[in-house]
Write a protein that holds these residues in place. Sequence first.
Motif, short mmCIF file in Angstrom:
data_model
loop_
_atom_site.label_atom_id
_atom_site.label_comp_id
_atom_site.label_asym_id
_atom_site.label_seq_id
_atom_site.Cartn_x
_atom_site.Cartn_y
_atom_site.Cartn_z
N VAL A 1 0.84 -1.21 0.00
CA VAL A 1 0.00 0.00 0.00
C VAL A 1 0.87 1.25 0.00
O VAL A 1 0.59 2.22 -0.74
N LEU A 2 1.92 1.27 0.80
CA LEU A 2 2.82 2.42 0.85
C LEU A 2 3.53 2.64 -0.49
O LEU A 2 3.80 3.77 -0.89
N HIS B 1 -2.71 -10.50 -3.69
CA HIS B 1 -2.73 -10.81 -2.26
C HIS B 1 -3.24 -9.63 -1.45
O HIS B 1 -4.11 -9.80 -0.58
N SER B 2 -2.74 -8.44 -1.73
CA SER B 2 -3.16 -7.25 -0.98
C SER B 2 -4.64 -6.95 -1.20
O SER B 2 -5.36 -6.61 -0.25
N ARG C 1 -2.51 3.16 -4.76
CA ARG C 1 -3.81 2.97 -5.40
C ARG C 1 -4.21 1.50 -5.38
O ARG C 1 -3.39 0.63 -5.62
N PHE C 2 -5.50 1.25 -5.12
CA PHE C 2 -5.99 -0.12 -4.98
C PHE C 2 -5.77 -0.94 -6.25
O PHE C 2 -5.40 -2.11 -6.20
#
Length: 434
Positions: free
Chosen positions: A216-217, A228-229, A221-222
């Motif tokens: 995420v860092l 996995h994230s 953006r998604f």
Amino acid sequence: MKRMIQIIKKQPPGRLIVAGFALVILIGALLLLMPFSVRDGVKVTFVDALFTSTSAVCVTGLIAIDTADHFTPIGQGIVAALIQVGGLGVTSIGVGLMIAAGKKISIKSRLVVKEALNVDNYQGIVRLVKAVLLTTICFELVGAILSFIVFSQDYELPHAIGISIFHSIAAFNNSGFDILGGLQNLIPYRDDILLNLTTCFLIIFGGIGFLVIQDVLKHKRFKKLSLHSKVVITTTIVLLVVGTLLLKATEDITWMGAFFHSVSTRTAGFSTYPIGSFTNAGLFVMCVLMFIGASPGSTGGGIKTSTFFVMVQEFRGMFTKRGAHAFRRSISRQNITKAFSITILSIAVVGVAVFAMCLLEPDCSFIALLFEVISAFGTVGLSTGITPDLCDAGKLVIILVMFIGRVGAFTLLSMWIERGEPNARYTEETVVIG
């Protein structure tokens, strides 16, 4: 000595991880029995010290004796250190110390950390360990500062600082220990919005896993995140929302209380309401959430959110005839097989432990024993209040379940198996199912 080192180096990573956790637990128990750890006028048995040490290293939070009432500030500091070591992992701590000392990290050490953090390969392991340690320090520092704002209103400065640091470490490592005394957990602060949200913030980020935090860092953006994230974040949000709604529907608690326990049930173990007063429906909801647990590579336990997600997608794929997939990616058969294997093994461990507890504690209700075992297996730490009254044999069963829940039933089962892929396979034949 050289012979011993050579033997250790030849051991597979899984076996070293299990041995490392066991050794830290034993050392922790012995330290908690020392006079400087125990308050004057109270008695701490070896079983209770072992129970506390196991609960701390396995980042559970179940307590046979109250931490504040039985242990001195030094003893409480030892518990906090055990929680930190257990949350980050024995191997990560060891590699971190080697990095700090400027020593070269061997391939063997990288493989052990790879196994412990559940990553695909050992490339970039040193960089990952550094990121894990830095992330932990940052989150726990912020958590301690926010917690201090609350605790400083009720305690003198030195005591408030100690409680704040301890609470932040316990919350980020998803371990439901507290040092407020009287087995009260966070019940006195059920209406304190800042402490509730701070605790939830630490639990959630400690439970989604270091790999997800780093992803995420890095990408922010998604859409750019790894599969996995995306799986972990999506499953976490869904479970938090569903858990909040179900707990609010089954219990006479506030929305904040429902959300807090939905978060905490996912392996943290803090409570702002007495769990013993919850209905059977509410306890069942919490059992399901505890069994699913946190995410891979995190400080939490359970079968993990990704395991649950993969099984759901496999069931969906069976009915839609499209196969298991998510976010425009197919899920491998290896992932599906491992997810079901972990779940079946976990159910077996819980089933055997509940049966043993029913034999050892016939006066306790079945739901209370089921809740206790699943809480131990998911390294949660919540209890209906029966933990201090368990017999020594019952405590030993819970100790074993906590240990299995932390290192993983799959790891324990496979750590003695070193067989390679077979050169030949048997002829396939159909079996009638259903």
